[in-house]
Design a protein around this motif. Structure first.
Motif, short mmCIF file in Angstrom:
data_model
loop_
_atom_site.label_atom_id
_atom_site.label_comp_id
_atom_site.label_asym_id
_atom_site.label_seq_id
_atom_site.Cartn_x
_atom_site.Cartn_y
_atom_site.Cartn_z
N GLU A 277 -5.76 8.67 -6.51
CA GLU A 277 -4.63 7.79 -6.78
C GLU A 277 -4.03 7.18 -5.52
OE1 GLU A 277 -1.11 11.13 -7.24
OE2 GLU A 277 -2.09 10.30 -9.02
N ASN B 43 -3.95 4.63 -2.04
CA ASN B 43 -4.43 3.35 -1.50
C ASN B 43 -5.05 3.56 -0.13
OD1 ASN B 43 -1.38 1.97 -2.72
ND2 ASN B 43 -3.35 1.87 -3.74
N GLU C 48 -7.09 19.44 -5.64
CA GLU C 48 -5.90 18.66 -5.26
C GLU C 48 -6.29 17.49 -4.35
OE1 GLU C 48 -2.57 20.84 -3.66
OE2 GLU C 48 -1.38 18.99 -3.42
N ASP D 213 0.83 -1.21 0.00
CA ASP D 213 0.00 0.00 0.00
C ASP D 213 0.86 1.26 0.00
OD1 ASP D 213 -2.48 -1.21 0.06
OD2 ASP D 213 -2.77 -0.98 2.22
N VAL D 214 0.43 2.26 -0.75
CA VAL D 214 0.96 3.61 -0.59
C VAL D 214 0.06 4.31 0.42
CG1 VAL D 214 1.37 5.83 -1.72
CG2 VAL D 214 1.90 3.69 -2.92
N PHE D 215 0.67 4.84 1.46
CA PHE D 215 -0.09 5.49 2.54
C PHE D 215 0.13 7.00 2.45
CE2 PHE D 215 0.20 7.45 6.75
CZ PHE D 215 -1.07 7.19 7.24
N THR D 216 -0.94 7.76 2.50
CA THR D 216 -0.84 9.21 2.31
C THR D 216 -1.57 9.97 3.40
OG1 THR D 216 -0.82 8.82 -0.09
CG2 THR D 216 -1.18 11.08 0.64
N VAL D 217 -0.94 11.01 3.90
CA VAL D 217 -1.60 11.94 4.83
C VAL D 217 -1.89 13.23 4.07
CG1 VAL D 217 -1.38 13.30 6.95
CG2 VAL D 217 -0.44 10.98 6.84
N LEU D 218 -3.16 13.59 4.02
CA LEU D 218 -3.58 14.80 3.30
C LEU D 218 -4.18 15.80 4.28
CD1 LEU D 218 -5.51 13.19 0.28
CD2 LEU D 218 -3.22 14.20 0.25
N PRO D 219 -3.63 17.01 4.36
CA PRO D 219 -4.30 18.05 5.15
C PRO D 219 -5.57 18.50 4.41
CG PRO D 219 -1.96 18.55 4.79
CD PRO D 219 -2.32 17.44 3.86
N THR E 206 -6.89 21.13 4.45
CA THR E 206 -6.76 22.53 4.04
C THR E 206 -6.42 22.68 2.55
OG1 THR E 206 -4.50 22.25 4.86
CG2 THR E 206 -6.03 23.44 6.28
N LEU E 207 -6.04 21.58 1.88
CA LEU E 207 -5.69 21.66 0.46
C LEU E 207 -6.91 22.03 -0.37
CD1 LEU E 207 -3.49 18.43 0.13
CD2 LEU E 207 -2.69 20.81 0.22
N ARG F 150 -7.80 14.80 -6.60
CA ARG F 150 -6.78 14.13 -7.42
C ARG F 150 -5.94 13.19 -6.57
NH1 ARG F 150 -1.57 15.30 -8.23
NH2 ARG F 150 -1.63 17.36 -7.25
N ARG F 151 -5.50 13.66 -5.40
CA ARG F 151 -4.63 12.82 -4.57
C ARG F 151 -5.40 11.65 -3.95
NH1 ARG F 151 0.72 14.59 -3.68
NH2 ARG F 151 1.08 16.77 -4.20
#
Lengths: 262, 262
Positions: free
Chosen positions: A178, A180, A171, A158-164, A166-167, A174-175
């Motif tokens: 893509e 996981n 964005e 897995d690709v693990f992502t933290v997104l604020p 506030t974006l 989109r993030r």
């Protein structure tokens, strides 16, 4: 410690996600040994990190509250806001420097982990090259949230992502599309926008909303069932990678809000 | 606990990145109270998580080692490999179920955090709907690594990404190119490929290589200065978001390998 060295030591102490039992043994020891405890708080509000460690403070420890400037009248992207924060961190560093020069060990306590989206790093960047420094890793707020939810968040490749949150919406969408496995932080006033981004990226039905993970007023619900868009700043939204893996469906439909008998 | 309930309780216990002092107070308490401690290990190797908590185990606790099958002859993507692992987790769940049905509390200890890239989640998914379950969040291995390096990793509106080095080179390069702050995990035999992806995405000069963060043989060096491509499986590469923020350059060129006097 402070007695054996001419100058004191700076320690960034992670105190975890909120449950006072989720501080580490090393953090508890650092608090017992420190001469000064410093903590951030909004001006006029109690410090949350101080509340977490209250039972570990020895009598007579010097307390150094660092009160964020009140800047509600300034937009966050403005030069005025940036300057106010720069001034604040410069003054905080000066105050801590005075204690370090006097040979005192200063523990700066930080919710979660000191170097992960924390204010401590602004002090660290100013002081670590000039003083003996130690950073004690802590349990992050997001770990507290997915553990409270009983929600496996990422595994294998897995690709693990933290997104604020506030974006900008585009964005975020989109993030999310893509990703996981995702944790969205700083949800606060951005929940309506985030909901749209999750819907458009196809993740809304899998998203879990968590407020005050590991704390007394903890709240864990599927985001789709939350009927309003009110959320505190520290609320998070979890999108697990786990349930997309082959075979996950048959094994456990909702490892999510687990615990308790069937 | 086990005496008040007809059936035992399953506890996933995060034991942190390696330093035995980085376990939480709650984990230490769970270990004191558990009837059974279960841990994963490669067949024939000692368990790393057990070594971390060795000093916290009470005399007489029942130990349940869960030995991963040796599958070196099978390619990881093959059905045979998947089947061997499925069998293993099914058997491990059966063994734990027997203890739970006998009213025993079973603590499954996990390096790092139980629900973040850990094996525990395979047991959790099988058992959490049938037994009382608790997950105790732990300090992740990556937090241990950036804290050991004194490296602020993410702040403000940074997007933070965890990339397994097992991904194809083209995907690594693409995801690195659009990332702010990154931790690459599972570096192991993939370091040469990772180095190419970091170079192509423009991050090589900022990347930090960390081996055994928080442990005795800890090693922290700029990746660009590492002269070979040998790396253990658990090595990580850190790409901080921090040093791209406005003003970071002037303030502290390398908050990275901090600590110590100038």
């Amino acid at each position: 410690m402070s007695t054996t060295s001419a100058r004191g030591k700076l320690i960034g102490v992670g105190v975890g996600p909120g449950d006072p039992e989720l501080i580490t043994l090393r953090a508890a020891r650092a608090l017992r040994q420190a001469d000064v405890i410093a903590y951030f708080a909004k001006a006029g509000s109690p410090s949350h990190s101080r509340a977490i460690v209250a039972s570990h403070l020895r009598a007579g420890i010097i307390e150094l509250p660092l009160a964020y400037p009140v800047t509600t009248e300034l937009p966050k992207c403005s030069a005025g806001y940036r300057d106010a924060l720069e001034d604040f961190y410069a003054r905080a560093s000066t105050d801590i420097t005075a204690h370090l020069n006097a040979g005192r060990t200063v523990a700066v306590i930080c919710e979660g982990d000191p170097l992960f989206y924390g204010s401590y790093m602004h002090l660290h960047a100013r002081l670590a090259s000039r003083f003996d420094t130690e950073v004690i890793a802590g349990v992050t707020g997001m770990s507290g949230c997915w553990s409270a939810a009983g929600m496996p968040i990422a595994q294998g490749d897995d690709v693990f992502t933290v997104l604020p949150a506030t974006l900008p919406e585009s964005e975020l969408t989109r993030r999310l599309a893509e990703a996981n496995a995702v944790v969205v932080i700083k949800v606060g006033q951005h929940l309506a926008k985030l909901r749209r981004a999750l819907k458009q990226s196809g993740h809304l039905s899998r998203a879990l909303y968590v407020e005050r993970g590991t704390m007394a007023q903890e709240k864990v619900i599927p985001l789709a069932t939350k009927s309003d868009d009110h959320a505190p700043y520290f609320a998070v939204v979890l999108v697990p990678g786990w349930d997309r893996r082959p075979g996950a469906k048959e094994q456990a439909n909702t490892p999510a809000i687990a615990g308790g008998e069937p």
